[in-house]
Structures are given as C-alpha cells and as structure tokens.
Design a protein around this motif. Structure first.
Motif, PDB file in Angstrom:
ATOM      1  N   GLN A 121       0.850  -1.183   0.000  1.00  0.00           N
ATOM      2  CA  GLN A 121       0.000   0.000   0.000  1.00  0.00           C
ATOM      3  C   GLN A 121       0.889   1.238   0.000  1.00  0.00           C
ATOM      4  OE1 GLN A 121      -3.760  -0.436   2.448  1.00  0.00           O
ATOM      5  NE2 GLN A 121      -2.467  -1.915   3.502  1.00  0.00           N
ATOM      6  N   LEU A 122       0.879   1.949  -1.115  1.00  0.00           N
ATOM      7  CA  LEU A 122       1.686   3.164  -1.237  1.00  0.00           C
ATOM      8  C   LEU A 122       0.845   4.326  -0.737  1.00  0.00           C
ATOM      9  CD1 LEU A 122       3.050   1.056  -3.082  1.00  0.00           C
ATOM     10  CD2 LEU A 122       3.581   2.901  -4.674  1.00  0.00           C
ATOM     11  N   LEU A 123       1.180   4.823   0.437  1.00  0.00           N
ATOM     12  CA  LEU A 123       0.391   5.852   1.107  1.00  0.00           C
ATOM     13  C   LEU A 123       1.227   7.111   1.264  1.00  0.00           C
ATOM     14  CD1 LEU A 123      -1.160   3.538   3.839  1.00  0.00           C
ATOM     15  CD2 LEU A 123      -2.203   4.238   1.670  1.00  0.00           C
ATOM     16  N   SER A 124       0.708   8.224   0.794  1.00  0.00           N
ATOM     17  CA  SER A 124       1.506   9.451   0.707  1.00  0.00           C
ATOM     18  C   SER A 124       1.996   9.930   2.056  1.00  0.00           C
ATOM     19  CB  SER A 124       0.695  10.555   0.009  1.00  0.00           C
ATOM     20  OG  SER A 124      -0.508  10.812   0.702  1.00  0.00           O
ATOM     21  N   THR A 157      -8.201  -0.276  -6.882  1.00  0.00           N
ATOM     22  CA  THR A 157      -8.863  -0.687  -5.655  1.00  0.00           C
ATOM     23  C   THR A 157      -9.890   0.352  -5.258  1.00  0.00           C
ATOM     24  OG1 THR A 157      -8.534  -1.357  -3.344  1.00  0.00           O
ATOM     25  CG2 THR A 157      -7.131   0.419  -4.163  1.00  0.00           C
ATOM     26  N   ASP A 158     -10.883  -0.082  -4.500  1.00  0.00           N
ATOM     27  CA  ASP A 158     -11.813   0.889  -3.945  1.00  0.00           C
ATOM     28  C   ASP A 158     -11.611   1.046  -2.436  1.00  0.00           C
ATOM     29  OD1 ASP A 158     -12.966  -1.417  -2.915  1.00  0.00           O
ATOM     30  OD2 ASP A 158     -14.633  -1.427  -4.324  1.00  0.00           O
ATOM     31  N   ASP A 159     -10.492   0.562  -1.937  1.00  0.00           N
ATOM     32  CA  ASP A 159     -10.139   0.814  -0.537  1.00  0.00           C
ATOM     33  C   ASP A 159     -10.044   2.324  -0.348  1.00  0.00           C
ATOM     34  OD1 ASP A 159      -8.688   1.342   1.861  1.00  0.00           O
ATOM     35  OD2 ASP A 159      -7.839  -0.672   1.802  1.00  0.00           O
ATOM     36  N   PRO A 160     -10.879   2.930   0.509  1.00  0.00           N
ATOM     37  CA  PRO A 160     -10.909   4.392   0.602  1.00  0.00           C
ATOM     38  C   PRO A 160      -9.597   5.008   1.069  1.00  0.00           C
ATOM     39  CG  PRO A 160     -12.268   3.387   2.326  1.00  0.00           C
ATOM     40  CD  PRO A 160     -11.900   2.293   1.376  1.00  0.00           C
ATOM     41  N   ASP A 161      -8.801   4.279   1.841  1.00  0.00           N
ATOM     42  CA  ASP A 161      -7.507   4.818   2.273  1.00  0.00           C
ATOM     43  C   ASP A 161      -6.577   5.040   1.090  1.00  0.00           C
ATOM     44  OD1 ASP A 161      -8.104   4.983   4.945  1.00  0.00           O
ATOM     45  OD2 ASP A 161      -7.260   3.020   5.447  1.00  0.00           O
ATOM     46  N   ILE A 162      -6.746   4.245   0.042  1.00  0.00           N
ATOM     47  CA  ILE A 162      -5.877   4.332  -1.130  1.00  0.00           C
ATOM     48  C   ILE A 162      -6.536   5.128  -2.251  1.00  0.00           C
ATOM     49  CG2 ILE A 162      -4.670   3.004  -2.918  1.00  0.00           C
ATOM     50  CD1 ILE A 162      -4.504   0.689  -0.889  1.00  0.00           C
ATOM     51  N   ALA A 163      -7.787   4.791  -2.550  1.00  0.00           N
ATOM     52  CA  ALA A 163      -8.434   5.326  -3.751  1.00  0.00           C
ATOM     53  C   ALA A 163      -8.761   6.802  -3.660  1.00  0.00           C
ATOM     54  CB  ALA A 163      -9.710   4.534  -4.037  1.00  0.00           C
ATOM     55  N   GLY A 164      -8.801   7.355  -2.463  1.00  0.00           N
ATOM     56  CA  GLY A 164      -9.185   8.745  -2.324  1.00  0.00           C
ATOM     57  C   GLY A 164      -8.091   9.750  -2.616  1.00  0.00           C
ATOM     58  N   HIS A 165      -6.872   9.274  -2.918  1.00  0.00           N
ATOM     59  CA  HIS A 165      -5.743  10.186  -3.133  1.00  0.00           C
ATOM     60  C   HIS A 165      -4.937   9.722  -4.349  1.00  0.00           C
ATOM     61  CE1 HIS A 165      -6.322  12.086   0.852  1.00  0.00           C
ATOM     62  NE2 HIS A 165      -6.663  10.870   1.223  1.00  0.00           N
ATOM     63  N   GLU A 167      -2.028  10.371  -5.114  1.00  0.00           N
ATOM     64  CA  GLU A 167      -0.632  10.083  -4.778  1.00  0.00           C
ATOM     65  C   GLU A 167      -0.457   8.681  -4.188  1.00  0.00           C
ATOM     66  OE1 GLU A 167      -2.394  12.495  -3.391  1.00  0.00           O
ATOM     67  OE2 GLU A 167      -1.564  14.447  -3.961  1.00  0.00           O
ATOM     68  N   ASN A 168      -1.555   7.994  -3.904  1.00  0.00           N
ATOM     69  CA  ASN A 168      -1.495   6.656  -3.336  1.00  0.00           C
ATOM     70  C   ASN A 168      -1.635   5.607  -4.429  1.00  0.00           C
ATOM     71  OD1 ASN A 168      -1.453   8.022  -0.921  1.00  0.00           O
ATOM     72  ND2 ASN A 168      -3.551   7.491  -0.344  1.00  0.00           N
ATOM     73  N   ALA A 169      -1.328   4.372  -4.089  1.00  0.00           N
ATOM     74  CA  ALA A 169      -1.492   3.288  -5.052  1.00  0.00           C
ATOM     75  C   ALA A 169      -1.498   1.957  -4.324  1.00  0.00           C
ATOM     76  CB  ALA A 169      -0.366   3.303  -6.096  1.00  0.00           C
ATOM     77  N   LEU A 170      -2.119   0.981  -4.964  1.00  0.00           N
ATOM     78  CA  LEU A 170      -2.041  -0.402  -4.512  1.00  0.00           C
ATOM     79  C   LEU A 170      -1.215  -1.182  -5.514  1.00  0.00           C
ATOM     80  CD1 LEU A 170      -2.934  -2.823  -2.707  1.00  0.00           C
ATOM     81  CD2 LEU A 170      -4.847  -3.116  -4.316  1.00  0.00           C
ATOM     82  N   MET A 171      -0.215  -1.900  -5.022  1.00  0.00           N
ATOM     83  CA  MET A 171       0.556  -2.801  -5.860  1.00  0.00           C
ATOM     84  C   MET A 171       0.509  -4.187  -5.222  1.00  0.00           C
ATOM     85  SD  MET A 171       3.832  -0.501  -7.062  1.00  0.00           S
ATOM     86  CE  MET A 171       4.081  -1.514  -8.545  1.00  0.00           C
TER      87      MET A 171
END
Length: 201
Positions: A121-124, A157-165, A167-171
């Motif tokens: 989970q790439l989180l800014s 993904t529709d995970d809100p922690d990731i999809a709402g930004h 700058e984030n990404a799921l790999m």
C-alpha cells in the motif's frame, strides 16, 4: 568516516536484528529505537519477516513483511496467503546503492512468498518527501518503479484509504505458485464496491 561494507541478512532472525540498532535516520515510520523494537516483536511473533542491511554495526536499511493487521480488509483471507510489504526504508546516507532492491530481490528469492500474494500500500503520508525534495506524486512513481522491478503490478482498488488520493497506489506481487483461490481472494478484497472514486492507472 563510515565503512562502505554492507552485509545483508535475509529473513533475519531476531537475535541478529537485536545486535544491530537502527541508524538514527531510519525514522519515517517511528523513532528508530521504537521501530527496531516493533520489528523485533514482529519477527518473534512469527507473523512477519524482516530482511536488513547492516553496516558499521547498525541497521542501515530494511524491508518488513507481515500478515495484515486484523482491522485491515486484507486480513479476511482464511488461508493467510495474503501478506503485506509493510515497510521499506533506507537511511539517507546509504541511499543510491540499490539496497532496497537487493533486499527485496533476495527475500523473494528464498521462495517463501511463491505461493502468496504480497500487497504494498503506497500511502503518501509515509513518503519521505521532505528529505528527498520530491513531490508526493513523484515519490509514488519512484516506489512504483522499484516494486515493478521485483514483480509487483499496479492494481485498481476501492479501498478508501488508497483510492481517495491520486498520490497513493495499490501494488501486488502474485507469487508464481499462488493458488487460484488465493488470487480470487485478493481480487475480491481489492474491489469491495465501497468507493466510487477509485483511480485508474
């Protein structure tokens, strides 16, 4: 003057990791001493794996893998074959030597993750933008390129922690021996239909 000699410890046992305190600039996630303690507990619990680079009697880089925390959707895998790349960190003075890539390559070369899906989970809010001078988006692209070199792919993904930004990404890295059920479980968890603003890549 520091030595350039670096020793890699892949799937590092707790006693080896304990002997090497964290470099004072390994502080992206927690203060170094607390992160060192947390990773020792992770290894001792049997719920995670740490690979580390040692130099000058310190840990100067590490990668940490773990089973997802119970509050994360990714923990809803009955086979416990979905793991998380929880952290990759290299002390600033030791960057540019390929340590992160070597740690990842050699960890995956053990074969432990061949039958698993490993998510990242790439989180800014975890990006080291201040010391690198990169924007959050540029830092994301740096991580994407690193992870792609060791078999990860980008996934929507529709995970809100990731999809709402943006700058984030799921790999995720789908292991070559991962079962069809494990792969189906990964796809089911990444698309739960809760966030209509998920970002295409």
């Amino acid at each position: 003057m520091k030595s350039d000699a670096v020793e890699l410890c892949i799937n590092c046992p707790a006693d080896r990791l304990r002997e090497h305190p964290f470099h004072p600039e390994l502080n992206i996630f927690r203060p170094p001493s607390r992160q060192h303690e947390a990773l020792l507990k992770l290894v001792e619990s049997g719920q995670g794996m740490v690979s580390a680079a040692f130099a000058a009697q310190q840990t100067v880089a590490y990668t940490a893998f773990q089973l997802p925390d119970p509050f994360e959707c990714w923990s809803n895998d009955p086979g416990q074959k979905i793991w998380e790349l929880g952290a990759v960190e290299v002390a600033p003075a030791w960057r540019g030597r390929g340590l992160a890539r070597r740690l990842l390559e050699e960890t995956f070369a053990t074969g432990f993750f061949d039958d698993k899906v490993v998510i990242a989970q790439l989180l800014s809010w975890h990006y080291d933008t201040e010391r690198t001078g990169l924007s959050a988006f540029s830092y994301r692209e740096l991580l994407v390129k690193l992870y792609q070199k060791v078999g990860f792919e980008l996934w929507r993904t529709d995970d809100p922690d990731i999809a709402g930004h943006i700058e984030n990404a799921l790999m995720a890295r789908i292991g070559p021996k991962a079962s069809a059920e494990t792969v189906r479980c990964f796809h089911r968890l990444r698309r739960r239909g809760r966030a209509p603003w998920d970002i295409p890549f």
